[in-house]
Enzyme design. Structure first.
Site, mmCIF file in Angstrom:
data_model
loop_
_atom_site.group_PDB
_atom_site.id
_atom_site.type_symbol
_atom_site.label_atom_id
_atom_site.label_comp_id
_atom_site.label_asym_id
_atom_site.label_seq_id
_atom_site.Cartn_x
_atom_site.Cartn_y
_atom_site.Cartn_z
ATOM 1 N N ASP A 1 -4.457 -4.471 -6.673
ATOM 2 C CA ASP A 1 -5.074 -4.578 -5.289
ATOM 3 C C ASP A 1 -3.737 -5.291 -4.065
ATOM 4 O OD1 ASP A 1 -6.276 -5.893 -3.160
ATOM 5 O OD2 ASP A 1 -7.970 -5.494 -3.931
ATOM 6 N N GLY A 2 -3.404 -4.257 -3.914
ATOM 7 C CA GLY A 2 -2.202 -4.713 -2.870
ATOM 8 C C GLY A 2 -2.488 -6.442 -1.647
ATOM 9 N N HIS B 1 1.000 -1.053 -0.342
ATOM 10 C CA HIS B 1 -0.047 0.002 -0.257
ATOM 11 C C HIS B 1 0.981 1.149 0.462
ATOM 12 C CE1 HIS B 1 -3.096 -2.981 1.378
ATOM 13 N NE2 HIS B 1 -3.948 -2.530 1.668
ATOM 14 N N ASP C 1 0.464 -1.554 4.654
ATOM 15 C CA ASP C 1 0.087 -0.233 5.354
ATOM 16 C C ASP C 1 -0.847 0.191 4.547
ATOM 17 O OD1 ASP C 1 0.220 1.633 6.773
ATOM 18 O OD2 ASP C 1 2.059 3.189 5.183
#
Ligand code: SAM
Length: 282
Positions: free
Chosen positions: A145-146, A41, A166
């Site tokens: 999308d992490g 993120h 994060d």
């Protein structure tokens, strides 16, 4: 996706998070073997503290604004140098205006053999992030999308490195999602270093999170927490936490030097507190 990190860049939570990040990277640099950082993120990478968004909240004033230029004991000054040098590198005229986020701080500590993967889902933020690393072959920025992408990148080919997680904690259930993602990632890469940031807002959420981690079956989990004031109702952010899985052996000792000083500098009227302990041992 409403969260924009620019409103919070350089606040007390960033100071603690990024200090820990640089201590971990400094440890990884002890060996010549290459490492990889996966920032799930990533944010935009660089924040203008004098721009309208950061100025609107002014959160950085009581974060990096308090730490920068503060006289600290020699051991703490040495431990903070990689973090503060990364900020100085963006402010070469000596005035604090630009604050580097996690990918840019990481970048300042990469050697030619190391790599950074920066994942970001926000369509505008990822464009800014890309621009900030344009032409840099050591950094790969991906619009993804992490949470979903994390598994596909593990283990990295270097077999050494850090996964920084994060998320914005915009939605309920983010704590449980974090533990689930960690368990999956850890299965794919048990030897990796993982750093998970979490907000200390509602003490019950944090207690449940810690219970889930303790029951995850994962060993070597270090908890680092700093509160700048006591909890209040309705819940508001009053502390910052980081979970480190497989921490460098020196990290606990280093953070025992830094946490009391950071608590003193960052807390409201000396009402701060800190914690360094193990949620799971060997
Ligand atoms: N790690 C950055 C730093 O320390 O400078 C700050 C990151 S900020 C707390 C969270 C970021 O996650 C935001 O930029 C947001 O757009 C992004 N984001 C939100 N959901 C995401 C997802 N599912 N995958 C990847 N990025 C996401």
């Amino acid at each position: 996706m409403n969260y924009r990190h620019v409103f919070h860049a350089g606040n007390f939570a960033d100071v603690v998070k990024h200090t820990i990040l640089t201590r971990i990277l400094t440890y990884l640099m002890r060996k010549d073997a290459p490492f990889r950082v996966i920032d799930t993120h990533a944010g935009v990478g660089l924040y203008d503290l004098k721009g309208p968004a950061a100025a609107k909240t002014g959160e950085w004033v009581d974060g990096i604004g308090r730490l920068m230029g503060r006289k600290l004991p020699d051991d703490a000054t040495a431990l903070l140098a990689p973090y503060l040098d990364a900020i100085r590198a963006q402010n070469t005229d000596g005035n604090l205006r630009f604050y580097p986020g996690s990918p840019l701080i990481t970048r300042t500590l990469l050697r030619p053999q190391d790599r950074l993967m920066a994942l970001e889902l926000h369509p505008q933020d990822v464009d800014i992030l890309r621009e900030n690393f344009a032409g840099d072959f050591q950094v790969r920025v991906t619009h993804v999308d992490g949470w979903q992408a994390l598994g596909t990148h593990l283990p990295p080919k270097e077999k050494r490195g850090l996964v920084l997680i994060d998320p914005p904690f915009e939605e309920r259930g983010e704590f449980a999602r974090m533990v689930e993602s960690l368990i999956k990632a850890h299965k794919r890469w048990p030897g990796g270093l993982y750093a998970l940031w979490y907000p200390i807002k509602d003490p019950e959420d944090v207690a449940d999170f810690v219970d889930m981690l303790a029951e995850s079956g994962i060993s070597k989990i270090l908890r680092l927490e700093l509160k700048i004031r006591a909890a209040s109702l309705p819940p508001r952010l009053h502390g910052t936490g980081m979970i480190i899985v497989n921490p460098p052996f020196v990290l606990e000792e280093e953070m025992r030097v830094l946490m009391p000083l950071l608590a003193e500098v960052l807390s409201d009227e000396q009402r701060g507190s800190w914690k360094v302990d193990w949620i799971a041992g060997e």
